[in-house]
Design a protein around this motif. Structure first.
Motif, mmCIF file in Angstrom:
data_model
loop_
_atom_site.group_PDB
_atom_site.id
_atom_site.type_symbol
_atom_site.label_atom_id
_atom_site.label_comp_id
_atom_site.label_asym_id
_atom_site.label_seq_id
_atom_site.Cartn_x
_atom_site.Cartn_y
_atom_site.Cartn_z
ATOM 1 N N LYS A 1 0.829 -1.210 0.000
ATOM 2 C CA LYS A 1 0.000 0.000 0.000
ATOM 3 C C LYS A 1 0.866 1.265 0.000
ATOM 4 O O LYS A 1 0.497 2.284 -0.585
ATOM 5 N N ASN A 2 2.037 1.192 0.652
ATOM 6 C CA ASN A 2 2.882 2.377 0.810
ATOM 7 C C ASN A 2 4.256 2.163 0.180
ATOM 8 O O ASN A 2 5.265 2.628 0.699
ATOM 9 N N TRP A 3 4.274 1.476 -0.981
ATOM 10 C CA TRP A 3 5.568 1.103 -1.538
ATOM 11 C C TRP A 3 6.393 2.304 -1.994
ATOM 12 O O TRP A 3 7.615 2.276 -1.967
ATOM 13 N N LEU A 4 5.725 3.399 -2.371
ATOM 14 C CA LEU A 4 6.463 4.593 -2.751
ATOM 15 C C LEU A 4 7.209 5.163 -1.552
ATOM 16 O O LEU A 4 8.393 5.536 -1.659
ATOM 17 N N LEU A 5 6.551 5.218 -0.406
ATOM 18 C CA LEU A 5 7.198 5.697 0.817
ATOM 19 C C LEU A 5 8.354 4.785 1.211
ATOM 20 O O LEU A 5 9.446 5.258 1.556
ATOM 21 N N VAL A 6 8.120 3.472 1.149
ATOM 22 C CA VAL A 6 9.177 2.508 1.469
ATOM 23 C C VAL A 6 10.354 2.683 0.511
ATOM 24 O O VAL A 6 11.519 2.653 0.918
ATOM 25 N N GLY A 7 10.048 2.894 -0.767
ATOM 26 C CA GLY A 7 11.091 3.120 -1.758
ATOM 27 C C GLY A 7 11.903 4.372 -1.466
ATOM 28 O O GLY A 7 13.130 4.384 -1.616
ATOM 29 N N ILE A 8 11.220 5.443 -1.045
ATOM 30 C CA ILE A 8 11.909 6.695 -0.701
ATOM 31 C C ILE A 8 12.876 6.464 0.464
ATOM 32 O O ILE A 8 14.035 6.909 0.436
ATOM 33 N N LEU A 9 12.419 5.756 1.488
ATOM 34 C CA LEU A 9 13.270 5.475 2.652
ATOM 35 C C LEU A 9 14.471 4.616 2.262
ATOM 36 O O LEU A 9 15.584 4.835 2.753
#
Length: 338
Positions: free
Chosen positions: A13-21
């Motif tokens: 659901k939050n893969w963009l945020l995980v990718g940013i981190l």
């Protein structure tokens, strides 16, 4: 029955945020790889690779009728540009005067004012708007429009707010915007118009977000390689806190103000407003600062707020994407299309 939240579901659901981190972590481990002087040649692979790809995909996915319809949304464009170039500098002046009461480094405060005068970026706001299912066409139009307006307005705003001015490289900026934004958009629209290719079977949105992650990774690589700023650890902490507080308040104000005008703006418009009106360009901002404060011993101190602001807006955007997407869906349920 409530769905159980598992780590895998959260990542999906939050893969963009995980990718940013992950990008931040990798950039911190070995920043030279993605720096301007590194082997990835980011001066070319970012501007003419990742950014070009982002807007090529946008050109393939945009509906022609939505472009002509968005052009006529004068209230939306006016709101975003006035918020970006007028409200934010004025609000930041008040914000900085409040911070000065706490004894924060005066050059950092000047850096915050400088950030407030900057034009919007042409990639992060667009891709975050699309990820949150906002009005992508409006985001593209206003990001490009803001960048062109910034060529004229930013030096005047700096003159008014700081008493200093600079010459923005007009021709070079127009060439860069044309080749990295307008050209791929037109190519994408041309492919749609003259071929049967639509890209429905390809994960274009995921590819676009991966391109953004590459831009974010290289940005953080350059950020981690910035030389010592001459500021104390407390000054740096205050800068990070000030930038974070400034961004959050600006996003809340833009969201609340545009929702108050809900008769003029749809939920998708409001998403575009939140990202486009509050984001600031590092790509154009750093050259302006280097020209304006060339030879100043305080250049690194003035640059720090912009270096902090850029990654912070991406992290905050990544945190908000999932919530804003859910909000858009909720608004659609409340107000079904006629």
């Amino acid at each position: 029955m409530r769905h159980r939240i598992t780590p895998l579901n959260f990542i999906k659901k939050n893969w963009l945020l995980v990718g940013i981190l992950c990008c931040i972590f990798l950039a911190g481990v070995y920043p030279k790889l993605g720096s301007k002087e590194g082997p990835l040649h980011t001066d070319y692979t970012v501007k003419y690779g990742a950014v070009f790809l982002i807007f090529l995909i946008s050109g393939l996915s945009l509906k022609t009728d939505s472009i002509s319809r968005t052009f006529l949304q004068y209230e939306l464009h006016f709101f975003i540009q006035v918020f970006t170039f007028l409200f934010i500098p004025l609000y930041t002046q008040f914000f900085v005067k409040t911070l000065s009461l706490f004894g924060i480094n005066s050059w950092v405060l000047k850096g915050l004012i400088t950030v407030a005068c900057m034009p919007p970026p042409v990639s992060s706001a667009v891709i975050l708007t699309r990820a949150a299912q906002g009005n992508e066409t409006a985001a593209i139009l206003n990001s490009v429009l803001g960048s062109f307006i910034g060529i004229i307005i930013t030096p005047l705003s700096l003159l008014f707010n700081l008493g200093s001015t600079t010459i923005v490289p007009l021709f070079g900026t127009i060439i860069q915007l044309t080749t990295t934004v307008l050209m791929p958009l037109l190519i994408g629209q041309g492919i749609k118009a003259f071929t049967s290719f639509r890209g429905h079977r390809l994960p274009l949105n995921s590819v676009s977000q991966c391109a953004l992650l590459f831009v974010i990774y290289t940005t953080f690589c350059d950020t981690f390689l910035v030389p010592e700023t001459g500021l104390s650890a407390l000054d740096v902490i205050f800068t990070v806190f000030s930038v974070l507080l400034l961004q959050i308040t600006l996003m809340v104000i833009s969201f609340k103000a545009s929702r108050y005008l809900k008769k003029l703006f749809s939920a998708q418009d409001i998403i575009a407003i939140v990202f486009c009106s509050t984001h600031k360009s590092l790509t154009l901002g750093i050259p302006i600062l280097r020209i304006m404060f060339h030879g100043y011993s305080h250049l690194s101190q003035i640059s720090l707020p912009l270096l902090v602001y850029h990654p912070t807006q991406i992290i905050l955007g990544g945190l908000m994407v999932s919530q804003l997407k859910d909000w858009v869906h909720a608004q659609k349920i409340k107000r079904p299309p006629v």
